[in-house]
Design an enzyme around this catalytic site. Structure first.
Site, PDB file in Angstrom:
ATOM      1  N   SER A 205       1.794  -9.550  -0.819  1.00 51.44           N
ATOM      2  CA  SER A 205       1.454  -8.122  -0.748  1.00 51.44           C
ATOM      3  C   SER A 205       1.639  -7.523   0.642  1.00 51.44           C
ATOM      4  CB  SER A 205       0.023  -7.910  -1.227  1.00 51.44           C
ATOM      5  OG  SER A 205      -0.876  -8.705  -0.473  1.00 51.44           O
TER       6      SER A 205
ATOM      7  N   GLU B 113      -9.667   6.068   2.859  1.00 50.48           N
ATOM      8  CA  GLU B 113     -10.562   5.033   3.358  1.00 50.48           C
ATOM      9  C   GLU B 113      -9.706   3.811   3.644  1.00 50.48           C
ATOM     10  OE1 GLU B 113      -9.916   5.350   0.198  1.00 50.48           O
ATOM     11  OE2 GLU B 113      -9.418   3.281  -0.267  1.00 50.48           O
TER      12      GLU B 113
ATOM     13  N   LYS C 253       0.809  -1.218   0.000  1.00 51.89           N
ATOM     14  CA  LYS C 253       0.000   0.000   0.000  1.00 51.89           C
ATOM     15  C   LYS C 253       0.842   1.267   0.000  1.00 51.89           C
ATOM     16  CE  LYS C 253      -4.109  -2.020   0.291  1.00 51.89           C
ATOM     17  NZ  LYS C 253      -5.128  -1.881  -0.763  1.00 51.89           N
TER      18      LYS C 253
HETATM   19  C1  PLP Z   1      -1.684  -6.877   2.476  1.00 56.05           C
HETATM   20  C2  PLP Z   1      -2.796  -6.544   1.574  1.00 56.05           C
HETATM   21  N1  PLP Z   1      -2.897  -7.181   0.397  1.00 56.05           N
HETATM   22  C3  PLP Z   1      -3.908  -6.925  -0.462  1.00 56.05           C
HETATM   23  C4  PLP Z   1      -4.891  -6.017  -0.149  1.00 56.05           C
HETATM   24  C5  PLP Z   1      -5.996  -5.844  -1.126  1.00 56.05           C
HETATM   25  O1  PLP Z   1      -5.944  -4.641  -1.843  1.00 56.05           O
HETATM   26  P1  PLP Z   1      -5.542  -4.614  -3.369  1.00 56.05           P
HETATM   27  O2  PLP Z   1      -6.390  -5.585  -4.090  1.00 56.05           O
HETATM   28  O3  PLP Z   1      -5.815  -3.204  -3.772  1.00 56.05           O
HETATM   29  O4  PLP Z   1      -4.115  -4.946  -3.491  1.00 56.05           O
HETATM   30  C6  PLP Z   1      -4.837  -5.313   1.062  1.00 56.05           C
HETATM   31  C7  PLP Z   1      -5.849  -4.323   1.418  1.00 56.05           C
HETATM   32  O5  PLP Z   1      -5.965  -3.820   2.489  1.00 56.05           O
HETATM   33  C8  PLP Z   1      -3.755  -5.597   1.936  1.00 56.05           C
HETATM   34  O6  PLP Z   1      -3.651  -4.962   3.115  1.00 56.05           O
END
Ligand code: PLP
Lengths: 402, 269
Positions: free
Chosen positions: A384, A117, A95
């Site tokens: 992620s 948000e 993020k």
């Molecule tokens: C660690 C992590 N991965 C994925 C996501 C999902 O978001 P996005 O699909 O935008 O990557 C989030 C959302 O809060 C997250 O904290």
């Protein structure tokens, strides 16, 4: 498919084929026009890019490693699995790539207040972090239900000087927090920059979030060529709003040999209706300023979603994913809560890496895909975020209070 | 001549300003809406804006959001709203009705199918909050084909060049949102409204009605002086919410009283 120039999407109106666009009240149009002109004037500006690159290197700690998970690969007995370690970024998830980019836009335009948000709280934390660093006032909208299940991140945001504003309207989750942030922005546009947390919302957000997050894919491509000596055969990323996935996928879209898998939250199972998988089971509609696949009822009302991971608990998805689904470039699949939880434990025990529950969905899909592929093939899984924020959730399922 | 044009012409001939009233269909209970519509007409409303509830009313402030939520508890739908208009038309063939809502329920219904069904039951116009001119084409073609008016918002942040483009797409009347932000927000600055309306007024022959932030007869009168009409909404929805569970007739009467006060104020010009 090969003749598509992916970099020419979206078009000037923000459309990815039939998706995207700018479906907003007139009260927001001026703010979006302003954002668009700022973004397009700065995006190729060398001094803006240099500042972004500098922050990525020295504040976030990029490039994030591409790590070959040897033990896990061996156990699965198929393709070699590399993890793109976004969990090692400052604040613990992908993020921050986006919040740094957008906060720089805010800084270049002289806005003194940022809003965001958040669902899981990762985007809220990342926003509060950059706001603290730049001395900007910060308010984070968060659904009351999410505040209850993400207490650690709520406290982190407060320590960082942000105001966490509980949203009690609608279903009290991420989608309602987004509504509330849009309302705030329409009211306070003169001094406020809205840092949206995923590759969704009205144009130009899906594009600019993608552009900032594409650093993931650009690095991964370079690293994979250097470490594996070839392009990957498959990419896997979880999809909430779709920012980590599009960030990994986008720099590979023209590489036809690279297969891509976006993993949605299957919740209790797609067939139960309790999930958050609009691409797997939704239909196109209009929400939060763009046309995209949505979870809705027969009257066009948005319905409540379910996922064990707050960050995937969203009834829509970024419009570029809807388009990539329709043209068949990316495969979208779903992983259920229990599979994601098992993968969380598996990766923790096998590699000593504790993934976020969101990322655990991608990990779980890799466990299905890798054994079907040969040992000379390569998969990149986008890790992620890290799982620290989810320890309470996992412990509660074990009947333990930590 | 459409019902809206007819009403605009009548008001002009009588030297009166238009009074437009917004309530949410199904709020706070389904049986309230029809008698409230009739009562508002009896107390001098010119145009009824009937809110179609949506799960994510992004442009509304807390008061109208709650109205949508109350209506959705009773599963009020776009289909049901058309049904209601049909009932209303059984005894009133004159008062124009504009449906105000969000794109997704219409998209789900189908733009073409919706336009046909709406014209059939006696709807006069549509204001789709999240369909600005850039995205309105499919709907506009469908509405044009059946002669329904397409109402658009203008905001304090709308430039004159953009207002020109909006006016080209609009018919019936234009709705100037007198505040930055959401419905029911803060305080309206009459001087601000005045200068904006002067600029917009030159762009179009359509009447311009002003709403968002008109909470009392004094403000209604001040705004009516500057515009072709005033829109009241949050003040009605707030009252209706406070009477949730009361008999429909009592709620209708209470709303009618507010309308009567607004009518008297703007007619006293
Ligand atoms: C660690 C992590 N991965 C994925 C996501 C999902 O978001 P996005 O699909 O935008 O990557 C989030 C959302 O809060 C997250 O904290």
């Amino acid at each position: 498919m090969s003749d598509i120039d992916y970099s020419s999407f979206p078009n000037a109106a923000g459309h990815f084929g039939p998706y995207g666009g700018r479906f907003v009240s007139e009260t927001l149009v001026h703010a979006l026009d302003e954002l668009e002109s700022i973004y397009f004037s700065l995006k190729d500006d060398p001094s803006f890019q240099a500042e972004f690159d500098k922050d990525m290197a020295h504040y976030v700690g990029r490039p994030s490693p591409l790590y070959l998970a040897e033990r896990w690969t061996r156990e699965l007995g198929g393709a070699q699995i590399y993890l793109k370690r976004e969990d090692l970024n400052h604040t613990g998830a992908h993020k921050v790539n986006n919040t740094i980019g957008q906060a720089l836009l805010a800084k270049f335009t002289g806005k003194t207040r940022v809003i965001a948000e958040t669902g899981a709280g990762q985007h809220g934390v990342a926003t509060a972090t950059v706001a603290a660093r730049l001395g900007l006032k910060c308010r984070v909208y968060m659904g009351l239900d999410d505040i209850k299940r993400q207490t650690l991140n709520v406290y982190r945001m407060k320590l960082l000087g942000a105001e966490v504003f509980p949203v009690t309207s609608g279903s009290r989750t991420l989608k309602d927090a987004m509504n509330e942030a849009m309302r705030d922005w329409a009211t306070n546009v003169d001094d406020t920059f809205y840092i949206i947390g995923t590759a969704a919302g009205p144009h130009p957000y899906p594009q600019l979030v993608r552009d900032f997050q594409s650093i993931i894919g650009r690095e991964a491509r370079r690293q994979c060529l250097a470490q594996a000596g070839k392009l990957p055969d498959a990419l896997i990323a979880c999809v909430g709003g779709g920012s980590n996935a599009i960030g990994l996928f986008h720099p590979f879209l023209t590489d036809e040999s690279v297969k891509m898998y976006g993993v949605e939250a299957g919740g209790l199972g797609i067939e139960t209706g309790k999930h958050a998988a609009p691409l797997s089971k939704g239909i196109p509609g209009v929400l939060h300023g763009n046309r995209t696949y949505l979870m809705e009822d027969e009257n066009g009302q948005i319905i409540e979603t379910h996922s064990v991971s707050a960050g995937l608990d969203y009834p829509g998805v970024g419009p570029e994913h809807s388009w990539l689904k329709d043209i068949g470039r990316v495969n979208y699949v779903a992983i259920n809560d229990d599979e994601a939880l098992a993968a969380f434990r598996k990766l923790t025990l096998t590699e000593g890496i504790m993934p976020a529950l969101e990322s655990s969905h991608a990990v779980a899909y890799a466990e299905k895909l890798a054994p079907t592929m040969s040992k000379d093939q390569v998969i990149i899984v986008n890790l992620s975020g890290r799982g620290d924020k989810d320890i309470h959730t996992v412990a509660a399922l074990d009947g333990i209070t930590v | 001549m459409s019902r809206i044009q007819q009403r605009v012409a009548e008001a002009k001939a009588a030297g009166k300003k238009l009074l437009v009233a917004y309530i949410v269909n199904g709020d706070p209970q389904p049986e309230v809406t029809l008698p409230t519509m009739h009562e508002m007409v009896a107390k001098g409303v010119d145009v009824i804006e009937l809110g179609v509830p949506f799960s994510d009313p992004m442009a509304e402030g807390p008061v109208i959001q709650k109205g949508h939520e109350r209506a959705l508890v009773h599963h009020t739908s776009l289909k049901g709203t058309l049904e209601l208009v049909k009932q209303f038309r059984q005894t009133n063939d004159k008062t124009p009705i504009v449906l105000m809502g969000y794109a997704n329920p219409v998209e789900r219904f189908g733009y073409q199918a919706f336009a046909t069904a709406a014209a059939d039951v006696g709807v006069d116009g549509l204001l789709t909050v999240d369909l600005p001119p850039e995205e309105v084409v499919i709907l506009k073609d469908a509405l044009d084909a059946v002669g329904l008016d397409n109402i658009f918002l203008l905001a304090p942040t709308t430039t004159v060049a953009r207002a020109q483009k909006i006016a080209e797409h609009a018919s019936g009347f234009l709705y100037y949102v007198s505040l930055k932000g959401v419905t029911g927000a803060g305080h309206l600055d009459v001087e601000d409204v005045k200068s904006k309306l002067a600029a917009f007024g030159q762009l179009t022959d359509l009447p311009v009605c002003v709403g968002f932030g008109i909470k009392d007869p004094t403000t209604a009168k001040a705004v009516a002086q500057l515009a072709d009409g005033v829109v009241v909404g949050s003040v009605l929805v707030e009252k209706m919410g406070s009477l949730e569970g009361q008999p429909a007739a009592a709620i209708a009467t209470a709303v009618g009283e507010i309308i009567g006060g607004m009518r008297a104020a703007i007619d006293s010009l």
